[in-house]
Write a protein that holds these residues in place. Structure first.
Motif, PDB file in Angstrom:
ATOM      1  N   LYS A 163       0.839  -1.208   0.000  1.00 46.14           N
ATOM      2  CA  LYS A 163       0.000   0.000   0.000  1.00 46.14           C
ATOM      3  C   LYS A 163       0.871   1.254   0.000  1.00 46.14           C
ATOM      4  N   LYS A 164       0.275   2.344  -0.487  1.00 46.29           N
ATOM      5  CA  LYS A 164       1.075   3.566  -0.666  1.00 46.29           C
ATOM      6  C   LYS A 164       1.264   4.317   0.655  1.00 46.29           C
ATOM      7  N   ILE A 165       2.515   4.468   1.050  1.00 45.47           N
ATOM      8  CA  ILE A 165       2.819   5.219   2.272  1.00 45.47           C
ATOM      9  C   ILE A 165       3.323   6.619   1.931  1.00 45.47           C
ATOM     10  N   ALA A 166       3.848   6.767   0.719  1.00 51.11           N
ATOM     11  CA  ALA A 166       4.401   8.078   0.332  1.00 51.11           C
ATOM     12  C   ALA A 166       4.285   8.289  -1.169  1.00 51.11           C
ATOM     13  N   GLY A 167       4.161   9.571  -1.532  1.00 54.09           N
ATOM     14  CA  GLY A 167       4.115   9.941  -2.948  1.00 54.09           C
ATOM     15  C   GLY A 167       5.032  11.132  -3.199  1.00 54.09           C
ATOM     16  N   ILE A 168       5.514  11.207  -4.411  1.00 56.91           N
ATOM     17  CA  ILE A 168       6.476  12.259  -4.775  1.00 56.91           C
ATOM     18  C   ILE A 168       5.973  12.996  -6.005  1.00 56.91           C
ATOM     19  N   LEU A 169       6.043  14.310  -5.948  1.00 58.12           N
ATOM     20  CA  LEU A 169       5.626  15.126  -7.093  1.00 58.12           C
ATOM     21  C   LEU A 169       6.738  16.104  -7.429  1.00 58.12           C
ATOM     22  N   VAL A 170       7.356  15.931  -8.595  1.00 60.08           N
ATOM     23  CA  VAL A 170       8.419  16.843  -9.028  1.00 60.08           C
ATOM     24  C   VAL A 170       7.841  17.795 -10.068  1.00 60.08           C
ATOM     25  N   GLU A 171       8.022  19.084  -9.832  1.00 60.78           N
ATOM     26  CA  GLU A 171       7.543  20.092 -10.786  1.00 60.78           C
ATOM     27  C   GLU A 171       8.696  21.010 -11.166  1.00 60.78           C
ATOM     28  N   THR A 172       8.691  21.483 -12.403  1.00 59.74           N
ATOM     29  CA  THR A 172       9.820  22.292 -12.869  1.00 59.74           C
ATOM     30  C   THR A 172       9.328  23.505 -13.654  1.00 59.74           C
ATOM     31  N   LYS A 173      10.215  24.490 -13.733  1.00 59.41           N
ATOM     32  CA  LYS A 173       9.959  25.618 -14.641  1.00 59.41           C
ATOM     33  C   LYS A 173      11.240  25.841 -15.431  1.00 59.41           C
ATOM     34  N   TYR A 174      11.111  25.807 -16.730  1.00 59.88           N
ATOM     35  CA  TYR A 174      12.280  25.967 -17.584  1.00 59.88           C
ATOM     36  C   TYR A 174      12.074  27.172 -18.489  1.00 59.88           C
ATOM     37  N   LEU A 175      12.957  28.157 -18.388  1.00 61.50           N
ATOM     38  CA  LEU A 175      12.900  29.261 -19.357  1.00 61.50           C
ATOM     39  C   LEU A 175      14.120  29.093 -20.255  1.00 61.50           C
ATOM     40  N   GLU A 176      15.221  29.809 -19.957  1.00 58.29           N
ATOM     41  CA  GLU A 176      16.436  29.487 -20.709  1.00 58.29           C
ATOM     42  C   GLU A 176      17.259  28.435 -19.985  1.00 58.29           C
ATOM     43  N   LYS A 177      16.956  28.341 -18.722  1.00 59.93           N
ATOM     44  CA  LYS A 177      17.535  27.280 -17.877  1.00 59.93           C
ATOM     45  C   LYS A 177      16.461  26.899 -16.864  1.00 59.93           C
ATOM     46  N   PHE A 178      16.765  25.910 -16.023  1.00 64.35           N
ATOM     47  CA  PHE A 178      15.787  25.571 -15.000  1.00 64.35           C
ATOM     48  C   PHE A 178      15.722  26.682 -13.958  1.00 64.35           C
ATOM     49  N   GLU A 179      14.552  27.328 -13.863  1.00 64.37           N
ATOM     50  CA  GLU A 179      14.332  28.327 -12.822  1.00 64.37           C
ATOM     51  C   GLU A 179      14.212  27.611 -11.486  1.00 64.37           C
ATOM     52  N   TYR A 180      13.488  26.512 -11.530  1.00 61.06           N
ATOM     53  CA  TYR A 180      13.375  25.688 -10.325  1.00 61.06           C
ATOM     54  C   TYR A 180      13.035  24.250 -10.678  1.00 61.06           C
ATOM     55  N   VAL A 181      13.432  23.405  -9.759  1.00 63.31           N
ATOM     56  CA  VAL A 181      12.938  22.024  -9.716  1.00 63.31           C
ATOM     57  C   VAL A 181      12.421  21.881  -8.288  1.00 63.31           C
ATOM     58  N   ILE A 182      11.160  21.496  -8.158  1.00 62.85           N
ATOM     59  CA  ILE A 182      10.585  21.341  -6.814  1.00 62.85           C
ATOM     60  C   ILE A 182      10.306  19.867  -6.573  1.00 62.85           C
ATOM     61  N   ILE A 183      10.870  19.369  -5.505  1.00 55.89           N
ATOM     62  CA  ILE A 183      10.583  17.979  -5.122  1.00 55.89           C
ATOM     63  C   ILE A 183       9.582  18.024  -3.976  1.00 55.89           C
ATOM     64  N   GLY A 184       8.367  17.569  -4.217  1.00 56.17           N
ATOM     65  CA  GLY A 184       7.332  17.529  -3.173  1.00 56.17           C
ATOM     66  C   GLY A 184       7.160  16.107  -2.676  1.00 56.17           C
ATOM     67  N   ILE A 185       7.110  15.972  -1.369  1.00 59.63           N
ATOM     68  CA  ILE A 185       7.002  14.625  -0.789  1.00 59.63           C
ATOM     69  C   ILE A 185       5.906  14.606   0.277  1.00 59.63           C
ATOM     70  N   GLY A 186       5.029  13.632   0.192  1.00 58.65           N
ATOM     71  CA  GLY A 186       4.040  13.396   1.241  1.00 58.65           C
ATOM     72  C   GLY A 186       4.267  12.001   1.803  1.00 58.65           C
ATOM     73  N   ILE A 187       4.390  11.903   3.133  1.00 62.41           N
ATOM     74  CA  ILE A 187       4.574  10.581   3.762  1.00 62.41           C
ATOM     75  C   ILE A 187       3.558  10.453   4.898  1.00 62.41           C
ATOM     76  N   ASN A 188       2.768   9.402   4.857  1.00 60.38           N
ATOM     77  CA  ASN A 188       1.759   9.193   5.902  1.00 60.38           C
ATOM     78  C   ASN A 188       2.444   8.675   7.161  1.00 60.38           C
ATOM     79  N   ILE A 189       2.332   9.443   8.240  1.00 60.65           N
ATOM     80  CA  ILE A 189       3.055   9.057   9.460  1.00 60.65           C
ATOM     81  C   ILE A 189       2.106   8.580  10.572  1.00 60.65           C
ATOM     82  N   ASN A 190       1.394   9.514  11.185  1.00 66.20           N
ATOM     83  CA  ASN A 190       0.624   9.138  12.378  1.00 66.20           C
ATOM     84  C   ASN A 190      -0.859   8.896  12.102  1.00 66.20           C
TER      85      ASN A 190
END
Ligand code: BT5
Length: 239
Positions: free
Chosen positions: A102-129
């Motif tokens: 079963k899924k305990i965690a998920g990852i969502l990577v989002e990016t913005k590229y203009l002439e270079k990568f402005e950002y790479v965002i690594i989003g993580i959700g982990i079910n804990i309590n």
């Protein structure tokens, strides 16, 4: 350097970084106790009951990096973090972490590229309590508490996961990380027959390997083909 920026509530930690990345620094981490609009991939939702890890790390790459590899780096970090608490962790390429299937965690990577990568965002959700999940998630989601029977201090966990994630990313840049091995050895799909969305249709394929560029090698209609995470949706029991 800032450790992390904490909020009681945000729409989404990924969105917060998107809106504020210019005033944030490389490897800053934003965490929230609760998200009112937590996001998965492909406009899906990420739900939380204020009992989980919800975080995003901002990367402002100095040089172009192979973005298709960042979900795998994040998966390895989450794997290493969870390994201290549970066994039987599997990585379902490219962005799900499973315990007991079963899924305990998920990852969502989002990016913005203009002439270079402005950002790479690594989003993580982990079910804990979480003590339970709603009807729609019950059969596919699991929390650390459901596995160990022990409640954890989420603030301490933020420190640990932040440290592991930053370290894993730095090792990746130095080409010293074993993230590919971690993804291969603990893969939920290598050697398995799974469904893959190819040209809008779900096709049954056998997964042969995860390649060095982060794509998967599958046998489809008797031929070996590679697919990158952007092109496909794996559809076994989950989306
Ligand atoms: C993901 O998408 O698994 C990526 C989830 C990333 C969440 C983090 S939280 C911090 C950061 N800020 C955000 O806004 N997002 C990131 P995907 O593979 O599309 O999976 C979404 C699907 O997982 C949903 O459609 C549900 O079926 C299921 N799901 C939703 N909430 C879940 C949960 N808490 N635990 C397990 N499964 C869940």
């Amino acid at each position: 350097m800032r450790k992390y920026i904490y909020f009681d509530e945000l729409t989404s930690t990924n969105d917060y970084i998107k809106e504020n990345y210019q005033s944030l620094s490389n490897l800053d981490i934003v965490v929230a106790k609760h998200q009112t609009k937590g996001k998965g991939r492909l406009s899906r939702d990420w739900e939380d009951g204020s009992n989980s890890i919800l975080l995003s790390m901002l990367i402002k790459p100095k040089k172009d990096l192979l973005v298709s590899l960042t979900p795998l780096v994040a998966s390895a970090a989450v794997y290493k973090f969870l390994k201290k608490y549970v066994d039987n962790i599997q990585i379902k390429w490219p962005n799900d972490i499973l315990v007991n299937g079963k899924k305990i965690a998920g990852i969502l990577v989002e990016t913005k590229y203009l002439e270079k990568f402005e950002y790479v965002i690594i989003g993580i959700g982990i079910n804990i309590n979480d003590e339970s999940f709603n009807k729609t998630l019950k059969d596919k989601a699991i929390s650390l508490y459901e596995v160990t029977g022990k409640k954890e201090n989420i603030l301490e966990m933020y420190e640990k996961i932040s440290e592991i994630l930053r370290k894993e990313y730095k090792l990746f840049l130095k080409e010293k990380s074993n993230y590919l091995e971690i993804n291969r050895i603990n893969s939920a799909i290598i050697g398995e027959e799974v469904f893959l969305k190819i040209d809008g249709k779900l096709e049954k394929v056998k997964v042969l390997n995860i390649m060095d560029d982060g794509s998967i090698l599958v046998n489809y209609n008797g031929q070996n083909k590679t697919f990158t995470s952007g092109e496909v949706t794996l559809n076994k029991n989950y989306n």
